[in-house]
Design an enzyme around this catalytic site. Structure first.
Site, PDB file in Angstrom:
ATOM      1  N   GLY A 201      -0.860  10.652   8.961  1.00 21.81           N
ATOM      2  CA  GLY A 201      -1.586   9.567   8.298  1.00 21.81           C
ATOM      3  C   GLY A 201      -0.712   8.368   7.986  1.00 21.81           C
ATOM      4  O   GLY A 201      -1.206   7.256   7.838  1.00 21.81           O
ATOM      5  N   HIS A 202       0.581   8.584   7.861  1.00 22.57           N
ATOM      6  CA  HIS A 202       1.496   7.471   7.574  1.00 22.57           C
ATOM      7  C   HIS A 202       2.525   7.359   8.690  1.00 22.57           C
ATOM      8  O   HIS A 202       3.409   8.193   8.806  1.00 22.57           O
ATOM      9  CB  HIS A 202       2.198   7.686   6.229  1.00 22.57           C
ATOM     10  CG  HIS A 202       2.776   6.417   5.657  1.00 22.57           C
ATOM     11  ND1 HIS A 202       3.480   5.502   6.420  1.00 22.57           N
ATOM     12  CD2 HIS A 202       2.745   5.907   4.402  1.00 22.57           C
ATOM     13  CE1 HIS A 202       3.854   4.487   5.645  1.00 22.57           C
ATOM     14  NE2 HIS A 202       3.423   4.712   4.422  1.00 22.57           N
ATOM     15  N   HIS A 262      -3.891  -0.187   5.481  1.00 26.43           N
ATOM     16  CA  HIS A 262      -2.707  -0.084   4.619  1.00 26.43           C
ATOM     17  C   HIS A 262      -1.540  -0.857   5.254  1.00 26.43           C
ATOM     18  O   HIS A 262      -1.165  -0.598   6.398  1.00 26.43           O
ATOM     19  CB  HIS A 262      -2.371   1.404   4.464  1.00 26.43           C
ATOM     20  CG  HIS A 262      -1.270   1.685   3.491  1.00 26.43           C
ATOM     21  ND1 HIS A 262       0.057   1.677   3.858  1.00 26.43           N
ATOM     22  CD2 HIS A 262      -1.296   1.998   2.178  1.00 26.43           C
ATOM     23  CE1 HIS A 262       0.803   1.974   2.804  1.00 26.43           C
ATOM     24  NE2 HIS A 262       0.006   2.177   1.768  1.00 26.43           N
ATOM     25  N   GLU A 314      -3.997  -0.749  -0.908  1.00 24.45           N
ATOM     26  CA  GLU A 314      -2.701  -1.338  -0.537  1.00 24.45           C
ATOM     27  C   GLU A 314      -2.777  -1.965   0.851  1.00 24.45           C
ATOM     28  O   GLU A 314      -1.860  -1.832   1.664  1.00 24.45           O
ATOM     29  CB  GLU A 314      -1.590  -0.282  -0.566  1.00 24.45           C
ATOM     30  CG  GLU A 314      -1.472   0.455  -1.889  1.00 24.45           C
ATOM     31  CD  GLU A 314      -0.262   1.384  -1.939  1.00 24.45           C
ATOM     32  OE1 GLU A 314       0.602   1.162  -2.800  1.00 24.45           O
ATOM     33  OE2 GLU A 314      -0.170   2.308  -1.113  1.00 24.45           O
ATOM     34  N   GLU A 330       3.279  -5.596  -1.338  1.00 27.40           N
ATOM     35  CA  GLU A 330       4.238  -4.550  -1.680  1.00 27.40           C
ATOM     36  C   GLU A 330       5.610  -4.863  -1.084  1.00 27.40           C
ATOM     37  O   GLU A 330       5.721  -5.341   0.042  1.00 27.40           O
ATOM     38  CB  GLU A 330       3.738  -3.190  -1.145  1.00 27.40           C
ATOM     39  CG  GLU A 330       4.682  -2.051  -1.476  1.00 27.40           C
ATOM     40  CD  GLU A 330       4.210  -0.693  -0.945  1.00 27.40           C
ATOM     41  OE1 GLU A 330       3.010  -0.570  -0.623  1.00 27.40           O
ATOM     42  OE2 GLU A 330       5.055   0.214  -0.858  1.00 27.40           O
ATOM     43  N   CYS A 332       7.731  -2.862   0.106  1.00 25.10           N
ATOM     44  CA  CYS A 332       7.910  -2.130   1.364  1.00 25.10           C
ATOM     45  C   CYS A 332       7.214  -2.821   2.531  1.00 25.10           C
ATOM     46  O   CYS A 332       7.686  -2.722   3.670  1.00 25.10           O
ATOM     47  CB  CYS A 332       7.365  -0.708   1.246  1.00 25.10           C
ATOM     48  SG  CYS A 332       8.417   0.384   0.309  1.00 25.10           S
ATOM     49  N   CYS A 413       9.073   4.275  -3.204  1.00 20.25           N
ATOM     50  CA  CYS A 413       9.461   3.858  -1.859  1.00 20.25           C
ATOM     51  C   CYS A 413      10.251   2.556  -1.886  1.00 20.25           C
ATOM     52  O   CYS A 413      11.242   2.402  -1.169  1.00 20.25           O
ATOM     53  CB  CYS A 413       8.217   3.696  -0.987  1.00 20.25           C
ATOM     54  SG  CYS A 413       6.849   2.859  -1.817  1.00 20.25           S
ATOM     55  N   CYS A 414       9.800   1.605  -2.726  1.00 15.21           N
ATOM     56  CA  CYS A 414      10.364   0.253  -2.656  1.00 15.21           C
ATOM     57  C   CYS A 414      11.854   0.192  -3.016  1.00 15.21           C
ATOM     58  O   CYS A 414      12.625  -0.418  -2.275  1.00 15.21           O
ATOM     59  CB  CYS A 414       9.559  -0.699  -3.530  1.00 15.21           C
ATOM     60  SG  CYS A 414       7.810  -0.831  -3.067  1.00 15.21           S
TER      61      CYS A 414
END
Ligand SMILES: [Zn+2]
Length: 646
Positions: A201-202, A262, A314, A330, A332, A413-414
């Site tokens: 999914g990512h 996303h 997002e 974001e 990221c 994550c960032c």
């Protein structure tokens, strides 16, 4: 270590290590040994990253249990004890990648010791067949690959493999290289042509596998990356509350019109698709990503370079849906955008990709971390309407708070994406081809490399950018044959840029590339002068949320008004500006705008025949500061887009 890793010439990179090393393309990226940032705006951020952020992130990852999760796997208690979100393994890997670049850059002993310690912990948690994840596959947890939509197992491998490639290329002797290779082999065994037909999914594993192919020469990794890119877009993953567009499983990437869903997912996927396209000679796929990049920049990107305008998922909004006060942007997504533009620049040589990179670096990547490198914005709004609370330093925070930078988030994550970006930033400045060197980003730096036929060339770059528009390139290594030194002239420098050649010849240059070809002598100087007069920009009228407003820019910097610069008790909603009057520099990178402070009568209903007018205005000079510095003086209100005075 498998024999082919050390035997392959590409494995241990004699450039000192690069995150991206295509086997073909218009431009060749330089490594950490070939480009060193020595000071200035980015040198400062690299130093803060090394001195504070790496240690800060590691201490938080210990504190919130993400590192103990690996030990919990080994000790058989992970089903009971696991902490953090399902993808927390990835943040440990991302931090290791950042530390690997830092060790290669400076020999940092803290980073080296941390990598050694973490590698041992992680190595022990890997299963004999290469499977490695702390959130699935153990007693008390879901089965392996039982939730490809949300489970992030392949995403975690992607970051593990990227860390492994960084360690391999920088010559770091770590068991994590082998761990990453075993994980990649496991992925190919499990998800290959005859295996599980799913995907994650990512995205991120796509570009990680291509990079592992580039580093090892093992083609099955490239084939697997291509499979993952091609499988996506056919409605294979379950339909979720945000729709399959959220993870780009709604339309094949070749057929999409613009980046959608996303934002980080879309940009990581596009980066992996460029990598696959470059290594397989798939010009159609490369052209599709270029087309989507163009559409996204023209219609779905904030003035800061930020991407993503929907909080709920997002995600990218529809064309021209770019509300400043709901900007998600974001951190990221900015990092991912830089990664994508870098790949497109290397493939095509088109400097518009470097233009967007500059805008994004100065106005999102530089905005996220506090000056001490120990707190961060996760989202980067363009309009803060009320003064938020000071964040507590002893707990982690929801990700979408944007009043002040916070030390850690439940999804972090960032901060780790920033750590690896700053540590490897020098590799994004300059490229080479057979004829010479190309400067894409300006910073105090030293550059030394070989051109075709082994000719050594190099230069020193000195600049006060972005406060000063002069960039001086002084040749430090050269060869008798002529070679070409090129510099990007930014799109915003349409009037007044000039290039001064070594013999003193001065010529006006416009946006694009300016070059000097010569049999350079050591000490020769090429000087680029960029006009840094502040100026107003207006939004496309189709961005309805910005109608009636203007924003100020100076060089690569977007400026903003902040309540800290207004009289006590006044807020940024009172600011009006006159774009017909010139902006004047005010020191420290700030400028003064002619305008007014307005008051608006409160009513019981905000819509009426006579609504939309100010009750009273007081002439005022409005101080505008670089957007990247906002909230450095404590909680404040802020806005980039300023209403035009009636
Ligand atoms: Zn993030």
């Amino acid at each position: 270590m498998p024999a082919d890793l050390t035997a392959d010439a590409g494995a241990r990179d004699d450039t000192g290590g690069r995150p991206v090393a295509p086997s073909t393309g218009r431009l060749r990226p330089l490594g950490l040994r070939e480009v060193r940032i020595t000071g200035g705006f980015w040198g400062h951020r690299q130093s803060v990253n090394a001195a504070a952020t790496l240690e800060h992130n590691l201490s938080w990852e210990r504190r919130v249990g993400w590192i103990d999760n690996f030990a919990a796997v080994v000790e058989g208690r992970v089903g009971r004890d696991r902490r953090g979100r399902e993808f927390s393994d990835s943040d440990v890997y991302k931090l290791i990648e950042g530390m690997a670049w830092e060790v290669a850059r400076t020999g940092d002993t803290f980073a080296a010791a941390s990598i050694a310690e973490l590698s041992k912990v992680i190595e022990r948690a890997q299963e004999p067949d290469g499977y490695l994840n702390t959130a699935f596959g153990h007693p008390g947890q879901g089965d392996r690959y039982s939730d490809l939509e949300w489970g992030h197992e392949l995403y975690c491998y992607g970051h593990l493999i990227q860390a492994g490639v960084a360690l391999l290329r920088t010559g770091f002797d770590s068991p994590l290289v082998e761990v990453a290779v075993r994980a990649a082999d496991h992925v190919c065994d499990t998800f290959g042509p005859d295996g599980n037909q799913g995907f994650c999914g990512h995205p991120v594993i796509e570009m990680a596998l291509v990079e592992l192919y580039r580093a090892t020469g093992e083609r099955r990794y490239l084939h697997q990356a291509k499979l993952f890119v091609d499988r996506r877009g056919h409605g294979t993953l379950a339909d979720i509350e945000f729709g399959r567009a959220y993870f780009q499983d709604d339309v094949p990437i070749r057929d999409a019109d613009a980046f959608h869903g996303h934002a980080v997912r879309a940009l990581y996927l596009a980066s992996g698709a460029v990598d696959v396209a470059v290594e397989t000679g798939d010009d159609e796929l490369l052209a599709a990503i270029e087309r989507q990049w163009e559409a996204t920049v023209a219609r779905r990107t904030y003035v800061t370079g930020g991407m993503g305008s929907r909080h709920m998922d997002e995600a990218f909004g529809e064309d021209f849906f770019l509300p400043p006060d709901r900007a998600y942007s974001e951190t990221c997504a900015a990092v991912a955008s830089v990664q994508l533009s870098w790949r497109l620049l290397l493939a095509t040589g088109d400097v518009r990709y470097a233009d967007l990179t500059e805008r994004t670096l100065y106005n999102v990547v530089a905005t996220s971390p506090a000056d001490d490198g120990r707190s961060f914005f996760y989202v980067n709004t363009l309009h803060r309407r009320h003064v938020g609370p000071l964040p507590a330093t002893d707990r982690h925070h929801p990700r979408a708070e944007s009043s002040v930078r916070a030390p850690w988030f439940d999804v972090s994550c960032c901060p780790n994406n920033l750590a690896r970006t700053f540590a490897s930033l020098s590799t994004y400045l300059v490229t080479a081809d057979d004829d010479g060197l190309q400067v894409h980003q300006y910073a105090d730096a030293e550059v030394s490399t070989r051109l075709g036929e082994g000719r050594r060339v190099g230069f020193e770059m000195r600049t006060g950018y972005p406060d000063d528009g002069a960039v001086v390139l002084r040749v430090t290594e050269t060869s008798p044959a002529p070679w070409t030194l090129s510099v990007r002239v930014p799109a915003w420098a349409a009037d007044g840029a000039a290039l001064i050649e070594p013999d003193g010849t001065r010529r006006p240059v416009g946006p694009g590339v300016a070059s000097v070809t010569a049999a350079f002598a050591i000490g020769d100087e090429v000087r680029l002068e960029l006009p840094l007069e502040p100026h107003w920009v207006r939004p496309d009228p189709r961005i309805d949320a910005l109608r009636g407003t203007v924003a100020a820019e100076r060089g690569p910097l977007v400026l903003c008004a902040e309540s800290a610069d207004l009289p006590a008790g006044r807020d940024v909603d009172a600011v009006r500006v006159d774009p017909a009057a010139p902006l004047s520099p005010d020191g420290d990178g700030s400028v003064l705008a002619v305008g007014a402070l307005a008051s608006v009568d409160d009513g019981s209903w905000p819509y009426a025949a006579d609504a939309g007018t100010d009750a009273a205005t007081t002439p005022a000079r409005i101080r505008l500061v670089p957007y990247h510095s906002w909230a450095a003086r404590g909680p404040s209100t802020m806005r980039v887009w300023l209403p035009v005075q009636e």
